[in-house]
Design a protein around this motif. Structure first.
Motif, PDB file in Angstrom:
ATOM      1  N   THR A 218       0.867  -1.172   0.000  1.00 10.24           N
ATOM      2  CA  THR A 218       0.000   0.000   0.000  1.00 10.24           C
ATOM      3  C   THR A 218       0.906   1.225   0.000  1.00 10.24           C
ATOM      4  O   THR A 218       2.089   1.131   0.331  1.00 10.24           O
ATOM      5  CB  THR A 218      -0.921   0.043   1.236  1.00 10.24           C
ATOM      6  N   GLY A 219       0.344   2.382  -0.349  1.00  8.54           N
ATOM      7  CA  GLY A 219       1.163   3.595  -0.367  1.00  8.54           C
ATOM      8  C   GLY A 219       2.110   3.598  -1.544  1.00  8.54           C
ATOM      9  O   GLY A 219       1.717   3.316  -2.674  1.00  8.54           O
ATOM     10  N   GLU A 220       3.395   3.886  -1.297  1.00 12.74           N
ATOM     11  CA  GLU A 220       4.378   3.974  -2.378  1.00 12.74           C
ATOM     12  C   GLU A 220       5.632   3.190  -2.018  1.00 12.74           C
ATOM     13  O   GLU A 220       6.218   3.370  -0.955  1.00 12.74           O
ATOM     14  CB  GLU A 220       4.737   5.438  -2.661  1.00 12.74           C
ATOM     15  N   HIS A 236       1.151  -7.071  -5.496  1.00 16.49           N
ATOM     16  CA  HIS A 236      -0.279  -6.765  -5.468  1.00 16.49           C
ATOM     17  C   HIS A 236      -0.445  -5.382  -4.830  1.00 16.49           C
ATOM     18  O   HIS A 236      -0.060  -5.174  -3.678  1.00 16.49           O
ATOM     19  CB  HIS A 236      -1.037  -7.821  -4.675  1.00 16.49           C
ATOM     20  N   ALA A 237      -1.013  -4.449  -5.593  1.00 15.25           N
ATOM     21  CA  ALA A 237      -1.199  -3.077  -5.128  1.00 15.25           C
ATOM     22  C   ALA A 237      -2.635  -2.664  -5.394  1.00 15.25           C
ATOM     23  O   ALA A 237      -2.991  -2.296  -6.511  1.00 15.25           O
ATOM     24  CB  ALA A 237      -0.240  -2.129  -5.833  1.00 15.25           C
ATOM     25  N   GLY A 238      -3.491  -2.784  -4.391  1.00 10.63           N
ATOM     26  CA  GLY A 238      -4.892  -2.466  -4.596  1.00 10.63           C
ATOM     27  C   GLY A 238      -5.499  -3.402  -5.627  1.00 10.63           C
ATOM     28  O   GLY A 238      -5.388  -4.626  -5.522  1.00 10.63           O
ATOM     29  N   ALA A 239      -6.101  -2.828  -6.664  1.00  7.51           N
ATOM     30  CA  ALA A 239      -6.726  -3.630  -7.716  1.00  7.51           C
ATOM     31  C   ALA A 239      -5.746  -4.053  -8.798  1.00  7.51           C
ATOM     32  O   ALA A 239      -6.124  -4.754  -9.736  1.00  7.51           O
ATOM     33  CB  ALA A 239      -7.873  -2.835  -8.357  1.00  7.51           C
ATOM     34  N   VAL A 240      -4.488  -3.663  -8.673  1.00  7.46           N
ATOM     35  CA  VAL A 240      -3.496  -3.923  -9.719  1.00  7.46           C
ATOM     36  C   VAL A 240      -2.547  -5.036  -9.291  1.00  7.46           C
ATOM     37  O   VAL A 240      -2.046  -5.041  -8.163  1.00  7.46           O
ATOM     38  CB  VAL A 240      -2.702  -2.639 -10.044  1.00  7.46           C
ATOM     39  N   ASP A 241      -2.298  -5.956 -10.229  1.00  6.78           N
ATOM     40  CA  ASP A 241      -1.295  -7.005 -10.034  1.00  6.78           C
ATOM     41  C   ASP A 241      -0.149  -6.756 -11.001  1.00  6.78           C
ATOM     42  O   ASP A 241      -0.359  -6.489 -12.193  1.00  6.78           O
ATOM     43  CB  ASP A 241      -1.891  -8.393 -10.281  1.00  6.78           C
ATOM     44  N   ILE A 242       1.076  -6.864 -10.486  1.00  7.40           N
ATOM     45  CA  ILE A 242       2.267  -6.606 -11.298  1.00  7.40           C
ATOM     46  C   ILE A 242       3.128  -7.861 -11.313  1.00  7.40           C
ATOM     47  O   ILE A 242       3.468  -8.412 -10.263  1.00  7.40           O
ATOM     48  CB  ILE A 242       3.076  -5.419 -10.737  1.00  7.40           C
ATOM     49  N   MET A 252       2.908   3.345  -6.883  1.00  7.57           N
ATOM     50  CA  MET A 252       2.262   4.351  -6.057  1.00  7.57           C
ATOM     51  C   MET A 252       0.782   3.994  -5.971  1.00  7.57           C
ATOM     52  O   MET A 252       0.069   4.018  -6.980  1.00  7.57           O
ATOM     53  CB  MET A 252       2.456   5.753  -6.644  1.00  7.57           C
ATOM     54  N   ALA A 253       0.326   3.629  -4.765  1.00 11.84           N
ATOM     55  CA  ALA A 253      -1.048   3.160  -4.594  1.00 11.84           C
ATOM     56  C   ALA A 253      -1.669   3.744  -3.334  1.00 11.84           C
ATOM     57  O   ALA A 253      -2.279   3.033  -2.532  1.00 11.84           O
ATOM     58  CB  ALA A 253      -1.087   1.634  -4.553  1.00 11.84           C
TER      59      ALA A 253
END
Length: 383
Positions: A218-220, A236-242, A252-253
């Motif tokens: 979360t955050g950055e 995993h950052a919120g709704a985004v998977d990398i 940055m989330a």
């Protein structure tokens, strides 16, 4: 520069910018240092002696620069350009940071400080939560070793390092969380390095034993991922998977921002949400706006994206609302806006070690924005 030579703000600002970009020549750096050293009671070797976070040494250097400028009888111009790259401001670089210092600032600057409360810049501090729920407070002075099964965790100041000491069978999840006004560095069990900005977190296993390496943020967070093609790295950052193989990138989330952004500096990453995926090239930034299913692609200034990791605020035509959001996380303040902030955009560079008053003075010199400090609230007014 001889003592009787007129002070050339533009020249030394250009030298300082070249130092920051890494393009300054040895001769130019010598001239910059010589200018600073002239008339100083204490000779200071800037690149070697400055230690980030040592507030007393920091202030002594800045005080010396102010004294020197005053001694040269430089006057502030009556008019300012729209942005604070004015001739009244000179950029003086000290080690890894930069300071915007002002010549003969107006005694009537519209900033009111509440002397009962000191607002300090952020520092290295975080809370580590172990798999059993036990929490450990970390700061820049800590030196300790924590053993979790076959994983050895060592804290050295503002850095935490995980290292496997044997075959791990019982893996637990740890979370490293930075508060507002905090930052921290982490080396994961596979050698991947992560830098956490203020108000951020990363959850990770004490050992990567499966087919994948997976963390949640979360955050950055800025990553330098250890290469291992046989064990892909997932963020995993919120709704985004990398999905990562080996690379350097920034995520940055923050929930208060309008989009989740992943910026690739080197290597290759794939960002995705459900069935929507996108492969990024170095220099590209994928953005997922709030309540959207589709990514946008842009080409931001990479130095600006990761400036926080290097201890710098770097703004380029940035609106005051966005600037204050960054300052709020780092100085743990609450901005309150009064008036129309549209078109109140600024550009420039300043150390994250600067006092909040310095940053606000800098912005106020444009005469476009007024500030008032009340406790931890900063009231931002547009005339």
């Amino acid at each position: 520069m001889p003592e009787d030579q007129p002070f050339d703000t533009a020249y030394y600002e250009a030298l300082a910018n070249k130092w920051l970009e890494g393009t300054i020549t040895p001769r130019e750096r010598e001239l910059l240092d010589q200018w600073y050293q002239q008339g100083q009671d204490e000779q200071v070797d800037i690149p070697a002696s400055f230690v980030a976070g040592e507030a007393a040494h920091d202030e002594r250097i800045r005080a010396g620069i102010r004294k020197k400028i005053a001694a040269m009888k430089v006057t502030r111009k009556a008019r300012f350009p729209r942005r604070w790259q004015a001739a009244a401001a000179i950029l003086i670089l000290v080690s890894a940071g930069a300071y915007l210092l002002f010549v003969n600032p107006s005694p009537s600057l519209p900033i009111v400080k509440n002397d009962t409360l000191s607002i300090s810049p952020g520092s290295s501090k975080a809370v580590l939560t172990l798999g059993n729920g036990f929490t450990i407070t970390l700061d820049s002075t800590g030196r300790q070793v924590i053993q979790q099964g076959h994983t050895r965790v060592q804290q050295t100041g503002g850095r935490l390092t995980y290292a496997a000491t044997g075959t791990e069978t019982a893996v637990s999840l740890n979370t490293l969380h930075t508060p507002r006004g905090g930052q921290f560095q982490l080396t994961l069990p596979d050698g991947t390095r992560a830098w956490l900005n203020a108000a951020s977190s990363i959850t990770f296993p004490t050992a990567f034993t499966g087919k994948n390496r997976s963390v949640t943020v979360t955050g950055e967070v800025y990553f330098e991922v250890a290469q291992n093609a046989a064990q892909p790295f997932f963020v995993h950052a919120g709704a985004v998977d990398i999905t990562v193989l080996g690379t350097r990138f920034n995520v940055m989330a923050y929930t208060e921002e309008t989009a989740i952004r992943a910026t690739l500096l080197q290597g290759s990453i794939r960002v995705g949400k459900l069935d929507n995926t996108l492969l990024l090239k170095p220099g590209e930034q994928a953005g997922l706006p709030e309540n959207s299913e589709r990514f946008t692609v842009s080409h931001p200034n990479l130095e600006q994206v990761i400036a926080w990791k290097d201890g710098i605020f770097r703004f380029k035509d940035e609106n005051i609302v966005n600037i204050m959001q960054q300052l709020a996380r780092w100085y743990d303040i609450e901005p309150v806006f009064k008036g129309n902030m549209a078109g109140k955009d600024f550009s420039g560079t300043i150390s994250r070690g600067s006092a909040i008053q310095e940053v606000l003075h800098m912005l106020a010199l444009t005469e476009d924005i007024h500030f008032k400090i009340e406790g931890r609230k900063v009231i931002v007014s547009a005339p």
